[in-house]
Design a protein around this motif. Structure first.
Motif, PDB file in Angstrom:
ATOM      1  N   ARG A  32       0.838  -1.204   0.000  1.00  0.00           N
ATOM      2  CA  ARG A  32       0.000   0.000   0.000  1.00  0.00           C
ATOM      3  C   ARG A  32       0.869   1.248   0.000  1.00  0.00           C
ATOM      4  N   VAL A  33       0.466   2.204  -0.809  1.00  0.00           N
ATOM      5  CA  VAL A  33       1.081   3.532  -0.811  1.00  0.00           C
ATOM      6  C   VAL A  33      -0.033   4.504  -0.458  1.00  0.00           C
ATOM      7  N   PRO A  54      -5.260   9.849  -1.395  1.00  0.00           N
ATOM      8  CA  PRO A  54      -5.482   8.718  -2.297  1.00  0.00           C
ATOM      9  C   PRO A  54      -4.703   7.505  -1.771  1.00  0.00           C
ATOM     10  N   GLU A  55      -5.309   6.342  -1.797  1.00  0.00           N
ATOM     11  CA  GLU A  55      -4.626   5.122  -1.383  1.00  0.00           C
ATOM     12  C   GLU A  55      -4.613   4.159  -2.560  1.00  0.00           C
ATOM     13  N   ARG A  56      -3.476   3.562  -2.809  1.00  0.00           N
ATOM     14  CA  ARG A  56      -3.361   2.586  -3.885  1.00  0.00           C
ATOM     15  C   ARG A  56      -2.788   1.305  -3.311  1.00  0.00           C
ATOM     16  N   ARG A  57      -3.400   0.193  -3.680  1.00  0.00           N
ATOM     17  CA  ARG A  57      -2.940  -1.105  -3.199  1.00  0.00           C
ATOM     18  C   ARG A  57      -2.605  -1.993  -4.401  1.00  0.00           C
ATOM     19  N   TRP A  58      -1.410  -2.577  -4.338  1.00  0.00           N
ATOM     20  CA  TRP A  58      -0.996  -3.586  -5.315  1.00  0.00           C
ATOM     21  C   TRP A  58      -0.952  -4.922  -4.602  1.00  0.00           C
ATOM     22  N   SER A  59      -1.247  -5.986  -5.319  1.00  0.00           N
ATOM     23  CA  SER A  59      -1.257  -7.307  -4.727  1.00  0.00           C
ATOM     24  C   SER A  59      -0.754  -8.321  -5.739  1.00  0.00           C
ATOM     25  N   ASN A  60      -0.214  -9.425  -5.244  1.00  0.00           N
ATOM     26  CA  ASN A  60       0.131 -10.501  -6.157  1.00  0.00           C
ATOM     27  C   ASN A  60      -1.116 -11.301  -6.539  1.00  0.00           C
ATOM     28  N   ASP A  61      -2.254 -10.973  -5.958  1.00  0.00           N
ATOM     29  CA  ASP A  61      -3.556 -11.495  -6.381  1.00  0.00           C
ATOM     30  C   ASP A  61      -4.158 -10.454  -7.324  1.00  0.00           C
ATOM     31  N   PRO A  62      -4.276 -10.748  -8.614  1.00  0.00           N
ATOM     32  CA  PRO A  62      -4.703  -9.726  -9.582  1.00  0.00           C
ATOM     33  C   PRO A  62      -6.082  -9.132  -9.310  1.00  0.00           C
ATOM     34  N   ASP A  63      -6.939  -9.829  -8.580  1.00  0.00           N
ATOM     35  CA  ASP A  63      -8.284  -9.315  -8.297  1.00  0.00           C
ATOM     36  C   ASP A  63      -8.325  -8.351  -7.111  1.00  0.00           C
ATOM     37  N   LYS A  64      -7.221  -8.137  -6.426  1.00  0.00           N
ATOM     38  CA  LYS A  64      -7.242  -7.375  -5.173  1.00  0.00           C
ATOM     39  C   LYS A  64      -6.606  -5.992  -5.245  1.00  0.00           C
ATOM     40  N   GLY A  65      -6.195  -5.523  -6.401  1.00  0.00           N
ATOM     41  CA  GLY A  65      -5.637  -4.177  -6.499  1.00  0.00           C
ATOM     42  C   GLY A  65      -6.754  -3.144  -6.582  1.00  0.00           C
ATOM     43  N   PHE A  66      -6.556  -1.980  -5.974  1.00  0.00           N
ATOM     44  CA  PHE A  66      -7.566  -0.922  -6.059  1.00  0.00           C
ATOM     45  C   PHE A  66      -6.953   0.433  -5.743  1.00  0.00           C
ATOM     46  N   VAL A  67      -7.721   1.462  -6.067  1.00  0.00           N
ATOM     47  CA  VAL A  67      -7.395   2.846  -5.725  1.00  0.00           C
ATOM     48  C   VAL A  67      -8.594   3.422  -4.995  1.00  0.00           C
ATOM     49  N   GLN A  68      -8.330   4.114  -3.914  1.00  0.00           N
ATOM     50  CA  GLN A  68      -9.400   4.733  -3.118  1.00  0.00           C
ATOM     51  C   GLN A  68      -9.048   6.202  -2.910  1.00  0.00           C
TER      52      GLN A  68
END
Length: 79
Positions: A32-33, A54-68
């Motif tokens: 998370r950044v 703004p919050e951005r999350r990257w994941s090694n699970d492709p369905d779990k990345g998002f921006v808020q």
């Protein structure tokens, strides 16, 4: 008045949640950044604050990345 800048970076591991990558099950890992900028103005017992995060999350699970996006405004008065 003043300007406030903040940056948080955090890694979250899920040792019991497995994700399939290249036909291999590996534990899920998120990164998370969370940058933030805020401005505060204060006069005569009144304070106004504006903040954007703004919050951005990257994941090694492709369905779990998002921006808020989170924007807040507050007004307070001392009596």
């Amino acid at each position: 008045s003043f300007l406030d800048l903040e940056l948080r970076y955090r890694v979250q591991r899920y040792p019991h949640r497995l994700v399939e990558l290249d036909d291999v099950d590996v534990p899920r890992r998120d990164a998370r950044v969370e940058p933030a900028i805020g401005w505060r103005w204060s006069r005569w017992g009144t304070e106004v604050e504006l903040r954007y995060e703004p919050e951005r999350r990257w994941s090694n699970d492709p369905d779990k990345g998002f921006v808020q996006h989170l924007a807040t405004m507050g007004i307070s008065r001392r009596w």
